[in-house]
Design a protein around this motif. Structure first.
Motif, PDB file in Angstrom:
ATOM      1  N   ALA A 189      -1.343  15.639  -0.731  1.00 16.96           N
ATOM      2  CA  ALA A 189      -2.534  15.039  -1.362  1.00 16.96           C
ATOM      3  C   ALA A 189      -3.855  15.435  -0.700  1.00 16.96           C
ATOM      4  CB  ALA A 189      -2.388  13.516  -1.322  1.00 16.96           C
ATOM      5  N   PHE A 190      -3.783  16.139   0.402  1.00 16.66           N
ATOM      6  CA  PHE A 190      -4.964  16.359   1.244  1.00 16.66           C
ATOM      7  C   PHE A 190      -6.145  16.969   0.495  1.00 16.66           C
ATOM      8  CE2 PHE A 190      -1.045  16.532   3.588  1.00 16.66           C
ATOM      9  CZ  PHE A 190      -1.256  15.658   4.634  1.00 16.66           C
ATOM     10  N   ALA A 191      -5.874  18.059  -0.263  1.00 18.55           N
ATOM     11  CA  ALA A 191      -7.000  18.736  -0.927  1.00 18.55           C
ATOM     12  C   ALA A 191      -7.667  17.825  -1.955  1.00 18.55           C
ATOM     13  CB  ALA A 191      -6.518  20.034  -1.582  1.00 18.55           C
TER      14      ALA A 191
ATOM     15  N   SER B 298      -8.013   1.733   6.303  1.00 16.65           N
ATOM     16  CA  SER B 298      -8.192   1.658   7.761  1.00 16.65           C
ATOM     17  C   SER B 298      -8.890   2.908   8.294  1.00 16.65           C
ATOM     18  CB  SER B 298      -6.880   1.362   8.493  1.00 16.65           C
ATOM     19  OG  SER B 298      -5.974   2.385   8.339  1.00 16.65           O
ATOM     20  N   LEU B 299      -8.737   4.045   7.580  1.00 16.00           N
ATOM     21  CA  LEU B 299      -9.460   5.250   8.024  1.00 16.00           C
ATOM     22  C   LEU B 299     -10.977   5.046   7.898  1.00 16.00           C
ATOM     23  CD1 LEU B 299      -9.135   8.251   8.960  1.00 16.00           C
ATOM     24  CD2 LEU B 299      -9.377   8.871   6.555  1.00 16.00           C
ATOM     25  N   VAL B 300     -11.371   4.488   6.743  1.00 17.58           N
ATOM     26  CA  VAL B 300     -12.806   4.256   6.517  1.00 17.58           C
ATOM     27  C   VAL B 300     -13.341   3.223   7.515  1.00 17.58           C
ATOM     28  CG1 VAL B 300     -14.469   3.301   4.855  1.00 17.58           C
ATOM     29  CG2 VAL B 300     -12.774   4.963   4.100  1.00 17.58           C
TER      30      VAL B 300
ATOM     31  N   GLY C 296      10.366  -0.658  -0.893  1.00 13.99           N
ATOM     32  CA  GLY C 296       9.767  -0.759  -2.222  1.00 13.99           C
ATOM     33  C   GLY C 296       9.847   0.536  -2.986  1.00 13.99           C
ATOM     34  N   ARG C 297       8.780   0.813  -3.762  1.00 15.96           N
ATOM     35  CA  ARG C 297       8.863   1.943  -4.703  1.00 15.96           C
ATOM     36  C   ARG C 297       8.390   3.277  -4.137  1.00 15.96           C
ATOM     37  NH1 ARG C 297       4.032   3.390  -7.619  1.00 15.96           N
ATOM     38  NH2 ARG C 297       2.318   1.903  -7.362  1.00 15.96           N
ATOM     39  N   ALA C 298       8.132   3.349  -2.831  1.00 20.12           N
ATOM     40  CA  ALA C 298       7.608   4.608  -2.274  1.00 20.12           C
ATOM     41  C   ALA C 298       8.206   4.914  -0.904  1.00 20.12           C
ATOM     42  CB  ALA C 298       6.094   4.516  -2.135  1.00 20.12           C
TER      43      ALA C 298
ATOM     44  N   VAL D 286       0.844  -1.207   0.000  1.00 19.00           N
ATOM     45  CA  VAL D 286       0.000   0.000   0.000  1.00 19.00           C
ATOM     46  C   VAL D 286       0.881   1.259   0.000  1.00 19.00           C
ATOM     47  CG1 VAL D 286      -2.133  -0.956   0.970  1.00 19.00           C
ATOM     48  CG2 VAL D 286      -0.289  -0.266   2.518  1.00 19.00           C
ATOM     49  N   LEU D 287       2.066   1.107  -0.592  1.00 11.55           N
ATOM     50  CA  LEU D 287       3.037   2.214  -0.670  1.00 11.55           C
ATOM     51  C   LEU D 287       3.332   2.789   0.720  1.00 11.55           C
ATOM     52  CD1 LEU D 287       1.689   4.069  -3.872  1.00 11.55           C
ATOM     53  CD2 LEU D 287       3.234   2.108  -3.733  1.00 11.55           C
ATOM     54  N   ASN D 288       3.402   1.887   1.698  1.00 11.26           N
ATOM     55  CA  ASN D 288       3.774   2.249   3.077  1.00 11.26           C
ATOM     56  C   ASN D 288       2.795   3.234   3.731  1.00 11.26           C
ATOM     57  OD1 ASN D 288       6.119   0.616   2.709  1.00 11.26           O
ATOM     58  ND2 ASN D 288       7.054   2.325   1.604  1.00 11.26           N
TER      59      ASN D 288
ATOM     60  N   ALA E  46       5.827  10.353  -1.827  1.00 11.60           N
ATOM     61  CA  ALA E  46       5.666  10.751  -0.423  1.00 11.60           C
ATOM     62  C   ALA E  46       4.405  11.608  -0.427  1.00 11.60           C
ATOM     63  CB  ALA E  46       6.857  11.548   0.072  1.00 11.60           C
ATOM     64  N   ALA E  47       3.291  11.006  -0.028  1.00  9.39           N
ATOM     65  CA  ALA E  47       1.999  11.699  -0.132  1.00  9.39           C
ATOM     66  C   ALA E  47       1.379  11.896   1.244  1.00  9.39           C
ATOM     67  CB  ALA E  47       1.043  10.893  -1.018  1.00  9.39           C
ATOM     68  N   GLY E  48       0.542  12.937   1.332  1.00  2.34           N
ATOM     69  CA  GLY E  48      -0.224  13.167   2.559  1.00  2.34           C
ATOM     70  C   GLY E  48       0.679  13.290   3.769  1.00  2.34           C
TER      71      GLY E  48
END
Ligand code: LHQ
Length: 265
Positions: free
Chosen positions: A138-140, A71-73, A60-62, A26-28, A113-115
């Motif tokens: 990525a938040f917006a 897990s948030l949902v 891995g790649r991220a 899940v790209l960490n 590197a997102a969020g």
């Protein structure tokens, strides 16, 4: 510190401890378990004098894709995540631990590197990126505001105008552009990424660790204070640095025309 984590790989090489977030499928992305383990690891390493530089990276790649949205949902529907600001406090603990770490913390970012993963990278003292790095506030994109200290770190690193642009448009910033705008210290090709990261980390680990801790305090505090306050603090910190073995030995080494060997004391 223990090294048998479920979602982290921890490896020590000399004075460098590398913490690798390890959920590559899940790209960490951060689930609760990885967040708790990262908190434990950064708090433990702060106390370990054998470690003189910490590298934070991703498997891995991220580097990381932020909060795990599955897990948030789930957390929302089960009621485990209620008021989100309370959940955020768990991330804040990691951010504080990095900033208060009495030694350098280096983020090594390849791929995404997102969020909140992006902002944890920004919380680190220095950043190395590969050319394929993609920094995404990525938040917006999902109707949120930058968290994990993003509102604070971004404008300090790239200025208010760029911080607003990156936060509102949520477009990705690639490694070379990240270096150009000051979001990272160094961008290197993917082939050189591991070696460049380790070379910088080993260099920092062989440096005057106590002075580095004092430098962190001076620079971070001075970003919030006036000249008078900063120079008062500078005096207090220099009194401490002046008494360190590393300072005293380095002066002798200079006068003897040889390289100093810093012990971190
Ligand atoms: C993921 C994730 C992910 C789960 C990729 N979760 N699976 C907010 C609210 C509350 C509390 C605390 O904090 C926060 C802070 C935040 O961090 S909010 C921001 C959360 N992150 C995002 O919105 C980013 C979501 N991910 C993406 O937009 C893309 O995956 C990026 C741009 C990161 C990467 O795109 P690609 O390189 O095209 O990879 P991909 O999308 O194919 O992802 C690979 C796999 O990883 C995929 O799973 P699959 O089973 O299809 O192979 C994704 O579902 C999974 N993944 N991010 N955050």
């Amino acid at each position: 510190m223990r090294t048998d984590f479920q979602h982290l790989l921890v490896k020590q090489d000399g004075g460098v401890l590398t913490i690798t977030m390890n959920r590559p499928e899940v790209l960490n992305a951060f689930n609760d378990a990885m967040l708790a383990e990262l908190t434990e690891a950064v708090e433990a390493v702060a106390q370990d004098d054998a470690v003189r530089c910490v590298v934070l990276t991703g498997a891995g790649r991220a580097f990381g894709s932020g909060q795990d949205l599955h897990s948030l949902v789930e957390g929302r529907s089960s009621g485990a995540v209620g008021v989100v600001s309370e959940h955020l406090q768990k991330y804040h603990r990691v951010v504080y631990a990095i900033r208060e770490m009495p030694k350098p913390v280096l983020a090594a970012v390849r791929g995404v590197a997102a969020g909140i993963s992006c902002n944890i990278a920004l919380a680190c003292d220095l950043r190395v990126a590969s050319e394929d790095a993609r920094f995404i506030e990525a938040f917006a994109r999902i109707g949120l505001v930058p968290d994990g200290g993003g509102g604070y770190f971004l404008s300090r690193l790239v200025g208010v105008g760029k911080a607003l642009e990156l936060s509102m448009l949520a477009d990705e910033v690639r490694g070379p552009e990240a270096e150009r705008i000051g979001l990272v210290n160094k961008c290197v090709s993917l082939e050189l990424f591991e070696d460049a990261t380790q070379a910088l980390a080993q260099r920092l680990a062989k440096g005057p660790t106590r002075a580095y801790a004092l430098i962190k305090k001076l620079i971070y505090t001075s970003a919030e204070s006036d000249l008078q306050t900063s120079m008062r603090l500078e005096g207090e910190l220099q009194d401490i640095a002046f008494e360190t073995e590393d300072h005293q030995n380095a002066v002798v080494a200079f006068l003897q025309k040889r390289q100093p060997e810093y012990k971190g004391r």
